[in-house]
Scaffold this active site. Structure first.
Site, mmCIF file in Angstrom:
data_model
loop_
_atom_site.group_PDB
_atom_site.id
_atom_site.type_symbol
_atom_site.label_atom_id
_atom_site.label_comp_id
_atom_site.label_asym_id
_atom_site.label_seq_id
_atom_site.Cartn_x
_atom_site.Cartn_y
_atom_site.Cartn_z
ATOM 1 N N SER A 155 0.875 -1.180 0.000
ATOM 2 C CA SER A 155 0.000 0.000 0.000
ATOM 3 C C SER A 155 0.907 1.224 0.000
ATOM 4 O O SER A 155 2.113 1.112 0.313
ATOM 5 C CB SER A 155 -0.843 -0.029 1.276
ATOM 6 O OG SER A 155 -1.426 1.237 1.532
ATOM 7 N N TYR A 168 -1.928 -1.359 10.277
ATOM 8 C CA TYR A 168 -1.904 -1.494 8.808
ATOM 9 C C TYR A 168 -0.569 -0.994 8.247
ATOM 10 O O TYR A 168 0.055 -1.662 7.409
ATOM 11 C CB TYR A 168 -3.070 -0.694 8.222
ATOM 12 C CG TYR A 168 -3.291 -0.897 6.733
ATOM 13 C CD1 TYR A 168 -3.850 -2.073 6.249
ATOM 14 C CD2 TYR A 168 -2.966 0.097 5.812
ATOM 15 C CE1 TYR A 168 -4.075 -2.255 4.886
ATOM 16 C CE2 TYR A 168 -3.190 -0.080 4.455
ATOM 17 C CZ TYR A 168 -3.747 -1.255 3.992
ATOM 18 O OH TYR A 168 -3.968 -1.429 2.644
HETATM 19 N N1 LIG Z 1 -8.718 -0.281 -1.181
HETATM 20 C C1 LIG Z 1 -7.684 0.480 -0.892
HETATM 21 O O1 LIG Z 1 -7.834 1.690 -0.704
HETATM 22 C C2 LIG Z 1 -6.284 -0.110 -0.837
HETATM 23 C C3 LIG Z 1 -5.184 0.758 -0.946
HETATM 24 C C4 LIG Z 1 -3.901 0.219 -0.922
HETATM 25 C C5 LIG Z 1 -3.710 -1.127 -0.765
HETATM 26 N N2 LIG Z 1 -4.788 -1.965 -0.650
HETATM 27 C C6 LIG Z 1 -4.530 -3.395 -0.510
HETATM 28 O O2 LIG Z 1 -5.035 -4.066 -1.653
HETATM 29 C C7 LIG Z 1 -5.426 -5.388 -1.321
HETATM 30 C C8 LIG Z 1 -6.830 -5.657 -1.835
HETATM 31 O O3 LIG Z 1 -7.736 -4.789 -1.190
HETATM 32 P P1 LIG Z 1 -9.189 -4.405 -1.753
HETATM 33 O O4 LIG Z 1 -9.245 -2.929 -1.760
HETATM 34 O O5 LIG Z 1 -9.489 -5.149 -2.986
HETATM 35 O O6 LIG Z 1 -10.070 -4.931 -0.506
HETATM 36 P P2 LIG Z 1 -11.422 -5.785 -0.441
HETATM 37 O O7 LIG Z 1 -11.796 -5.827 0.994
HETATM 38 O O8 LIG Z 1 -12.420 -5.264 -1.414
HETATM 39 O O9 LIG Z 1 -10.986 -7.235 -0.941
HETATM 40 C C9 LIG Z 1 -10.103 -8.026 -0.180
HETATM 41 C C10 LIG Z 1 -10.430 -9.490 -0.389
HETATM 42 O O10 LIG Z 1 -9.475 -10.234 0.390
HETATM 43 C C11 LIG Z 1 -10.156 -11.296 1.028
HETATM 44 N N3 LIG Z 1 -9.460 -11.713 2.255
HETATM 45 C C12 LIG Z 1 -9.285 -10.973 3.375
HETATM 46 N N4 LIG Z 1 -8.717 -11.720 4.328
HETATM 47 C C13 LIG Z 1 -8.509 -12.951 3.789
HETATM 48 C C14 LIG Z 1 -7.955 -14.156 4.289
HETATM 49 N N5 LIG Z 1 -7.529 -14.251 5.553
HETATM 50 N N6 LIG Z 1 -7.873 -15.226 3.456
HETATM 51 C C15 LIG Z 1 -8.309 -15.132 2.171
HETATM 52 N N7 LIG Z 1 -8.885 -14.024 1.655
HETATM 53 C C16 LIG Z 1 -8.978 -12.953 2.460
HETATM 54 C C17 LIG Z 1 -11.539 -10.733 1.348
HETATM 55 O O11 LIG Z 1 -12.482 -11.779 1.571
HETATM 56 C C18 LIG Z 1 -11.832 -9.879 0.129
HETATM 57 O O12 LIG Z 1 -12.551 -10.597 -0.843
HETATM 58 C C19 LIG Z 1 -5.258 -5.499 0.193
HETATM 59 O O13 LIG Z 1 -4.030 -6.132 0.497
HETATM 60 C C20 LIG Z 1 -5.242 -4.052 0.649
HETATM 61 O O14 LIG Z 1 -4.561 -3.896 1.867
HETATM 62 C C21 LIG Z 1 -6.068 -1.485 -0.686
#
Ligand SMILES: NC(=O)c1ccc[n+]([C@@H]2O[C@H](COP(=O)([O-])OP(=O)(O)OC[C@H]3O[C@@H](n4cnc5c(N)ncnc54)[C@H](O)[C@@H]3O)[C@@H](O)[C@H]2O)c1
Length: 271
Positions: A155, A168
């Site tokens: 991130s 985080y």
């Molecule tokens: N959305 C943002 O603003 C953002 C910004 C920077 C980084 N990220 C990172 O990007 C990645 C994806 O995030 P997103 O925005 O798509 O979030 P999201 O919550 O929409 O999707 C995350 C998915 O991961 C799955 N997940 C969570 N814990 C799990 C586990 N223990 N085992 C298996 N699956 C699991 C969830 O069920 C979900 O379907 C994450 O690592 C997040 O930290 C997100």
């Protein structure tokens, strides 16, 4: 479609929705078969809704429209034994594994003195241990394949401090370090490992419920809100923006890019 991933097999975690879904659909669109892993059950402590098995079904249906094989795997990245078993079976079915996108993660914002032991532990379990488990369960298959590419989803919070997110931020700095450390030891097997660092992305994690929680936590020290502002005049980025970077890193177009932390962050980490 340019067929950048034709003949390859890619594994994506957190595949039920959001960025993970986009990676699965994009990889299939580029000619890869895909193993789509998600927990699809209640996520610990988060303010936003958890994904459900029907979400993973939707990912699979969308990706299969490209005519590729897409295998759903219901597994928790926190459980290495279960993950390893499920991945071994899926790789056997698809015949090989060439690339991995360790994308599953959670985020629970709080002011520093509102963070509980449970929140800290849950965040580290999913974001750090879960990412390590994913590499440990997949890297042996890449060794067998004679090489490959691994992308660990960090991130902008893994490049620059994000206030009101100590667990985080800690976890995403750890993921960045983990990518570099794996890159060193896996280089001799022809395996590249990089991390990707998005700013806020329009997904469930980046939803209104989450922004409200950040706004609430930031009342503790409103002065720090400016640390979250993007250099480019955009509120956030799209899942496609992140998928573009990930596709580059898993494809041969980046064959000499490794141990690199790629920001897709609208400049927030330099602002
Ligand atoms: N959305 C943002 O603003 C953002 C910004 C920077 C980084 N990220 C990172 O990007 C990645 C994806 O995030 P997103 O925005 O798509 O979030 P999201 O919550 O929409 O999707 C995350 C998915 O991961 C799955 N997940 C969570 N814990 C799990 C586990 N223990 N085992 C298996 N699956 C699991 C969830 O069920 C979900 O379907 C994450 O690592 C997040 O930290 C997100």
């Amino acid at each position: 479609m340019s067929g950048l991933m034709r003949g390859k097999v890619v594994l994506v975690t957190g595949a039920a929705r959001g960025q993970g879904r986009e990676h699965v659909v994009r990889m299939a669109g580029e000619g890869a078969d895909v193993i789509a892993v998600d927990l699809c059950a209640t996520l610990p402590g988060v303010a936003y809704a958890s994904s459900e098995p029907t979400d993973l079904d939707t990912t699979v249906t969308l990706a299969q429209q490209s005519g590729q094989r897409v295998l759903p795997v219901l597994a928790d990245v926190r459980d290495l034994a279960v993950l390893r078993d499920a991945i071994d079976g899926a790789v056997e079915e698809l015949g090989r594994l060439d690339a991995v996108v360790a994308n599953a993660g959670i985020c629970i914002p709080r002011a520093w003195d509102e963070v509980t032991e449970e929140i800290f532990r849950d965040t580290m379990d999913v974001n750090v241990t879960g990412t390590w488990n994913t590499v440990m369960a997949t890297a042996p298959h890449l060794v067998t394949a004679g090489g490959g590419s691994i992308v660990l989803m960090s991130s902008s919070a893994g490049l620059k401090v994000q206030p009101f997110m100590i667990p985080y931020t800690t976890s995403k700095f750890a993921v960045r370090g983990m990518a570099k450390a794996f890159a060193a030891e896996l280089a001799r097997f022809g395996i590249r490992v990089n991390s990707v660092h998005p700013t806020g992305v329009d997904t469930a994690m980046g939803s209104r419920a989450m922004l409200t929680q950040v706004a609430k936590a930031s009342m503790a020290d409103p002065r720090l809100r400016g640390m979250l502002v993007n250099m480019q005049p955009v509120e956030g980025i799209s899942v496609e923006d992140v998928a573009n970077a990930v596709l580059f890193l898993v494809s041969d177009a980046s064959r000499h890019v490794t141990a690199h932390a790629m920001a897709v962050d609208a400049g927030v980490s330099e602002f």
